[in-house]
Design an enzyme around this catalytic site. Structure first.
Site, PDB file in Angstrom:
ATOM      1  N   ASP A 379       0.680  -1.235   0.049  1.00 42.18           N
ATOM      2  CA  ASP A 379      -0.017  -0.110   0.027  1.00 42.18           C
ATOM      3  C   ASP A 379       0.711   1.217   0.134  1.00 42.18           C
ATOM      4  O   ASP A 379       2.191   1.107   0.457  1.00 42.18           O
ATOM      5  CB  ASP A 379      -0.790  -0.064   1.234  1.00 42.18           C
ATOM      6  CG  ASP A 379      -1.523   1.305   1.217  1.00 42.18           C
ATOM      7  OD1 ASP A 379      -2.401   1.608   0.706  1.00 42.18           O
ATOM      8  OD2 ASP A 379      -1.407   2.075   2.529  1.00 42.18           O
ATOM      9  N   ASP A 577      -1.434  -0.827   6.066  1.00 45.23           N
ATOM     10  CA  ASP A 577      -1.599  -0.216   7.499  1.00 45.23           C
ATOM     11  C   ASP A 577      -2.930   0.409   7.683  1.00 45.23           C
ATOM     12  O   ASP A 577      -3.564   0.527   8.816  1.00 45.23           O
ATOM     13  CB  ASP A 577      -0.548   0.900   7.608  1.00 45.23           C
ATOM     14  CG  ASP A 577      -1.006   2.114   6.837  1.00 45.23           C
ATOM     15  OD1 ASP A 577      -1.477   1.784   5.580  1.00 45.23           O
ATOM     16  OD2 ASP A 577      -1.244   3.363   7.505  1.00 45.23           O
ATOM     17  N   ASP A 581      -7.069  -1.660   3.751  1.00 45.78           N
ATOM     18  CA  ASP A 581      -6.079  -2.707   3.359  1.00 45.78           C
ATOM     19  C   ASP A 581      -6.293  -3.857   3.931  1.00 45.78           C
ATOM     20  O   ASP A 581      -6.023  -5.128   3.572  1.00 45.78           O
ATOM     21  CB  ASP A 581      -4.616  -2.366   3.921  1.00 45.78           C
ATOM     22  CG  ASP A 581      -4.260  -0.825   3.064  1.00 45.78           C
ATOM     23  OD1 ASP A 581      -4.254  -0.867   2.170  1.00 45.78           O
ATOM     24  OD2 ASP A 581      -3.399  -0.308   3.964  1.00 45.78           O
TER      25      ASP A 581
END
Length: 694
Positions: A379, A577, A581
């Protein structure tokens, strides 16, 4: 055929399988036990804790009576151990009999069958030797062997179940993010109602600082909405009439009137929760290394034991007692005591070493898969980047210096709560600039801010703001494009309606990101970056870090689909995080969550980086490989000593030493178990030398 999400057994849908529907998905179960574990995991956890406690309470005195006999009379000792072994064998060990039944029904050999056969053979032999001392030569018993194996493995099952229980916790944490109340307009009046009572079409008010109660569409007002929990984009998005808003996101500035378009399980947040749960529950548990060995080992042991017993009875004619003892001896010796600690010992040392390095590894499945990863997905926001905008460029285009530009910008932004404003103020304070108090402050949603500072009219915002007040900026378009091409958000500063400076802001890359990507490339892994942010910003970050493959403007459900698509080419790890996600972390073969991220991300991740240091990603993969190597070595040692004794148990020495060899088998088996256990523990402790250098 469907796979039971608890035990992994294949069942026939609709006929011999129990079923339940959860979040719109139907799951099938092979037994009431598995269904109960799925529906009430807290009860199953409590039951496992009771079983482990019960096993320990009886196993410890059995071991004491075996190795530290207080009463010299063997017969009394054996009677005491028999009584103590009953609850361990048939209450704590009941699940192994169920597993053995399932294995036989499926015509496969697994660890449950091996443990069930070995412990039962040991217990039956020991019981016979206790009550009919003359039936088997020698007086040795194996009560402690059976009890220790059952208790140790049930302890491992408890630890594994605790880890699996985090999946439901993650879903509950997600759903708790939704506000509990909504301000609805009904019959011309504002009333507060529970979110559950909001219906599609209801008109709702959302004040600054409040969470949007459900998914909807703006019908009145302008504001900036913080959607970072869903999109991953660090900057709030401006919302005007007709724009869509997402439930549980935060209204930052203006008053909004929205019309509900999706409620209940149809909201984006509920869909994310559903994706997380399906990915967690739907992932078939990996077959343990020991199970793979057992698939071949168990049939071989049964064949050897049966063949040896039949041979000595029908061919050699040494009698029923010794022939039966040959069969039992093979089964007992083939069940290694060290097997119960082979995996836990390595995991204990490996996870302890990981904790020393800021790496929390949740389970053996994650360890095993981490060593096979060939693609790793990152990410962007909050993972590779810091997750908060900061000032990156100050470009004077008038007579003011950089310090003066920052001073005016910081002063006018003192009255704003926008993240960009916070970044400007922080930059000014970082240079110890004393900021004047603005007057006549006015926030212009979607444009910028306007105020008077030290007698000057100050404008700070985007091109639309400059156009609204007829500020001439055409001469600086090329420099503005350069900043935008670098993925930066650009603000223009005008003093008395004359342009004086450009300020570039961006979510900056973490210092540890570049060396992490370099190390992972050196390991031969394919690197992918995906983000809910715009493509221009994503490409700028990717260029900085040397990442070739990117996916931008990605929604949470799309992230999961990208993970599944990449899994067709091999094993995939996902590093993230945020809440957005969570589905991808759950769906990936290995989910790696950043310790500074949300609780939901950490619950769904299989590996957690406590220190928020990206270089821990390659360290975690290397540690996983090292721990899996130790597990494989331990399993080898756990089997090798006992396998070496199988020919002796089968009677290979009988022609040379006579049937009396069976009188020393208890001693040989005990020695093999002790040596294999010491070897496994010592080999696991070597992991403490692991020192990854990235």
């Amino acid at each position: 055929m469907a796979k039971d999400p608890i035990c992994g057994m294949y069942v026939e849908e609709g006929r011999h399988a129990l079923q339940t529907t959860h979040y719109g998905t139907t799951y099938y179960f092979c037994s009431e036990t598995c269904l109960a574990q799925f529906q009430a995991p807290e009860k199953t956890l409590a039951r496992l804790k009771r079983l482990v406690a019960l096993g320990a309470a009886f196993t410890i005195p059995i071991a004491a009576l075996t190795y530290l006999p207080i009463i010299p009379d063997h017969q009394i000792n054996n009677l005491q151990m028999f009584v103590l072994s009953l609850p361990v064998q048939f209450v704590v060990g009941y699940r192994f009999y169920l597993g053995s039944y399932d294995a036989l029904r499926s015509r496969i050999g697994n660890m449950d069958l091996l443990i069930g056969l070995g412990t039962t053979a040991a217990w039956v032999y020991s019981t016979t030797a206790t009550f009919v001392p003359g039936f088997f030569p020698g007086s040795g018993t194996y009560f402690e062997t059976s009890a220790i194996i059952i208790t140790l493995i049930q302890t491992g099952n408890l630890l594994e179940y605790i880890t699996k229980g985090r999946a439901s916790e993650a879903v509950h944490r997600l759903l708790s993010l939704q506000p509990t109340m909504a301000h609805a307009i009904r019959n011309g009046s504002e009333i507060s109602i529970p979110v559950e009572e909001v219906a599609v079409g209801d008109i709702l008010l959302v004040r600054p600082g409040e969470k949007v109660p459900v998914d909807g569409r703006v019908i009145e007002g302008n504001s900036a909405i913080d959607e970072s929990m869903i999109t991953g984009e660090s900057l709030p998005r401006d919302k005007h009439n007709g724009d869509e808003v997402i439930g549980a996101t935060i209204n930052k500035t203006g008053l909004l009137k929205i019309q509900a378009t999706k409620v209940g399980q149809d909201t984006v947040l509920s869909q994310i929760a559903k994706l997380v749960e399906e990915a967690q529950v739907g992932k078939a548990p990996l077959q343990r290394l020991a199970d793979r060995v057992s698939a071949y080992f168990v049939p071989a042991v049964i064949l050897i034991a049966t063949a040896s017993g039949l041979f000595w009875y029908f061919v050699a004619g040494i009698g029923l007692t010794y022939s039966l003892l040959a069969f039992v001896s093979v089964v007992i010796i083939a069940c290694p005591c060290a097997l119960g600690i082979a995996t836990p010992a390595a995991l204990l040392v490996g996870t302890g070493k990981g904790a020393e390095n800021g790496i929390l590894i949740k389970g053996g499945d994650q360890l095993e898969e981490a060593g096979k990863i060939n693609t790793i997905i990152f990410d962007k926001t909050g993972t590779l980047t810091k997750g908060q905008p900061s000032v990156t460029d100050i470009v004077p285009i008038g007579k003011l210096t950089e310090i003066q530009i920052l001073g005016y910008a910081g002063a006018v932004e003192k009255g704003s709560e926008h993240p960009l404003a916070t970044a400007v103020v922080n930059a000014a304070q970082g240079k110890r600039i004393e900021l004047s108090d603005p007057s006549g402050f006015e926030a212009l949603p979607g444009l910028g801010v306007k105020a008077t500072v030290r007698g000057h009219e100050v404008l700070l915002g985007n091109l639309e703001l400059m156009g609204k007040f007829s500020v001439p900026v055409e001469a600086y378009s090329e420099r503005m494009m350069e900043l935008q091409d670098q993925g930066k958000t650009m603000s223009l500063l005008a003093l008395d309606r004359q342009p004086v400076g450009l300020i570039g802001l961006a979510d900056t890359v973490k210092e540890s990101s570049a060396p992490t990507i370099k190390a992972l490339k050196k390991m031969g892994l394919d690197i992918v970056m995906l983000t809910g942010d715009n493509e221009r910003t994503a490409k700028a970050i990717a260029r900085t870090l040397g990442i070739d493959t990117i996916f931008a403007n990605v929604r949470p459900s799309d992230k999961e689909e990208i993970v599944k698509k990449l899994q067709k080419g091999g094993k995939v790890a996902m590093v993230g995080d945020g809440i957005n996600d969570a589905p991808a972390l759950a769906a990936a073969d290995v989910g790696i969550a950043i310790g500074s991220g949300t609780d939901v991300a950490k619950e769904t991740g299989g590996i957690i980086l406590i220190k928020d240091d990206m270089t821990d990603v390659p360290k975690a993969l290397e540690l996983s490989k090292a721990t899996v190597r130790k597990i494989k070595q331990n399993l080898l040692w756990a089997f090798v000593y006992n396998v070496a004794l199988i020919p002796i148990a089968a009677g290979i020495l009988v022609p040379f030493l006579g049937p009396g060899i069976y009188q020393v088998l208890p001693l040989l088996a005990g020695a093999a178990m002790a040596i294999s256990s010491v070897t496994v523990v010592s080999n696991s402790l070597l992991l403490r030398r692991f020192n990854p250098k990235i």
